[in-house]
Motif scaffolding. Structure first.
Motif, mmCIF file in Angstrom:
data_model
loop_
_atom_site.group_PDB
_atom_site.id
_atom_site.type_symbol
_atom_site.label_atom_id
_atom_site.label_comp_id
_atom_site.label_asym_id
_atom_site.label_seq_id
_atom_site.Cartn_x
_atom_site.Cartn_y
_atom_site.Cartn_z
ATOM 1 N N MET C 32 9.829 24.837 30.227
ATOM 2 C CA MET C 32 9.179 25.455 29.064
ATOM 3 C C MET C 32 7.888 24.710 28.701
ATOM 4 O O MET C 32 6.867 25.323 28.381
ATOM 5 N N ALA C 33 7.967 23.377 28.728
ATOM 6 C CA ALA C 33 6.781 22.579 28.401
ATOM 7 C C ALA C 33 5.660 22.852 29.408
ATOM 8 O O ALA C 33 4.486 22.977 29.045
ATOM 9 N N LEU C 34 6.047 22.975 30.670
ATOM 10 C CA LEU C 34 5.079 23.304 31.721
ATOM 11 C C LEU C 34 4.453 24.676 31.440
ATOM 12 O O LEU C 34 3.229 24.845 31.535
ATOM 13 N N ALA C 35 5.276 25.650 31.076
ATOM 14 C CA ALA C 35 4.770 26.993 30.780
ATOM 15 C C ALA C 35 3.820 26.967 29.587
ATOM 16 O O ALA C 35 2.804 27.675 29.565
ATOM 17 N N GLY C 36 4.140 26.158 28.593
ATOM 18 C CA GLY C 36 3.261 26.042 27.426
ATOM 19 C C GLY C 36 1.894 25.487 27.809
ATOM 20 O O GLY C 36 0.861 25.999 27.380
#
Lengths: 118, 118, 118, 118
Positions: C32-36
């Motif tokens: 999720m952090a990567l996607a953000g």
């Protein structure tokens, strides 16, 4: 909320209930599902020029319609579990942006500020 | 399309026209803008447990509402420039998924298949 | 894995340990952090033409470098918690794509197939 | 840049040149391709609990490794066309975050601040 959106919301809720999938439909998980579908949508446009993206062949348009359907479904479901009215939330952002981006000052320029939202 | 969504679509169109921003609003660019906003939405949930994401504190809920407003605005604008009806597209996907995921067979399991869409 | 990547991996691991943040660094959360962060990166390019994106002004290039730093940090951290070698994984995909996309047949065309990967 | 990353960069460049695909590999397009692949990665984790995501079955781990390979390939290719050193960029962000997030103050809390990056 609009009648058509209310009906879609209710159908999605019933769909999840019938399969006992509400346990998976936390905001965290639904936001991930939304991100996954938006990734598929973006992939449809990645090698097209901006101009090509505006005149899609029928097969690509069908795939894009299908991806937009998935994105909409997850977005509406996420808003439902959070108790948020999407049209109202978008309207509030638009109110803000109408104040913020004076038409005279920002005319024809996306350089000065990101158009449509912050 | 529903009356409320039609009104939002028209407002977004007028907003772009008043600033001469239609030139930036190609499907390719709007899909990117949508992806950017979904990234901000996902970031709100990244360190929360699924349970925490379902009971947000008021400040986080406000930020999430604001992000959902941005996501909705770009999604509705993208559908407008493509001539796609979002509620209809979502309904068609839901028809398909109701046939595909038999409630008896998929009950309580997200392992067997991705719920809600393909 | 390369020495420089190994050093970065070790630094990121020590950073998380010193703050007792390993508990947050599950693959789900890190994805999720990567996607953000990728959403922030995409946002930098959303209103630029493809040609403009290839000749960024210094301020934009600095922001893009910073976003690429964030994306790399989360990607390397995610690979570490999963025990996956990124360079090896990319090499395996490239082997596959070299077989799949014959240079003669796919020359100059992104229409026939998505270049670089599936 | 590390030797292994340099080799991967060179292979990806040769792959694009052999197919005359450099014309498609603008930063804008590559950022979209990266976003598409990250979407596929996120989708692998969307219905898993954080704990489940940390102990994947072999088939899921293989798919995740393949997605991480795609993400890495596009990230490395994007950095190459922009002339950015990924390891250096990540190191600079980490320097910044080490100053910003005092280990004593932020210990065990992701609430106070987003860990690892801004």
């Amino acid at each position: 909320m609009s009648t058509e959106l209310e009906r879609l919301t209710a159908r999605l809720r019933a769909f999840a209930e019938a399969r006992d999938w509400e346990q998976f439909h936390t905001p965290k998980n639904l936001a991930m599902a939304l991100a996954g579908e938006v990734g598929e949508l973006v992939a449809e446009f990645q090698w097209l020029t901006p101009a090509e993206s505006a005149s899609l062949d029928p097969a690509t348009l069908d795939r894009v319609r299908s991806e937009l359907g998935d994105v909409t479904a997850y977005l509406v479901r996420l808003a439902d579990v959070l108790g948020i009215d999407l049209v109202e939330a978008a309207g509030a952002k638009l109110d803000e942006n109408e104040r913020r981006y004076d038409p005279g000052r920002y005319r024809g320029s996306a350089r000065k500020a990101p158009p449509l939202s912050s």
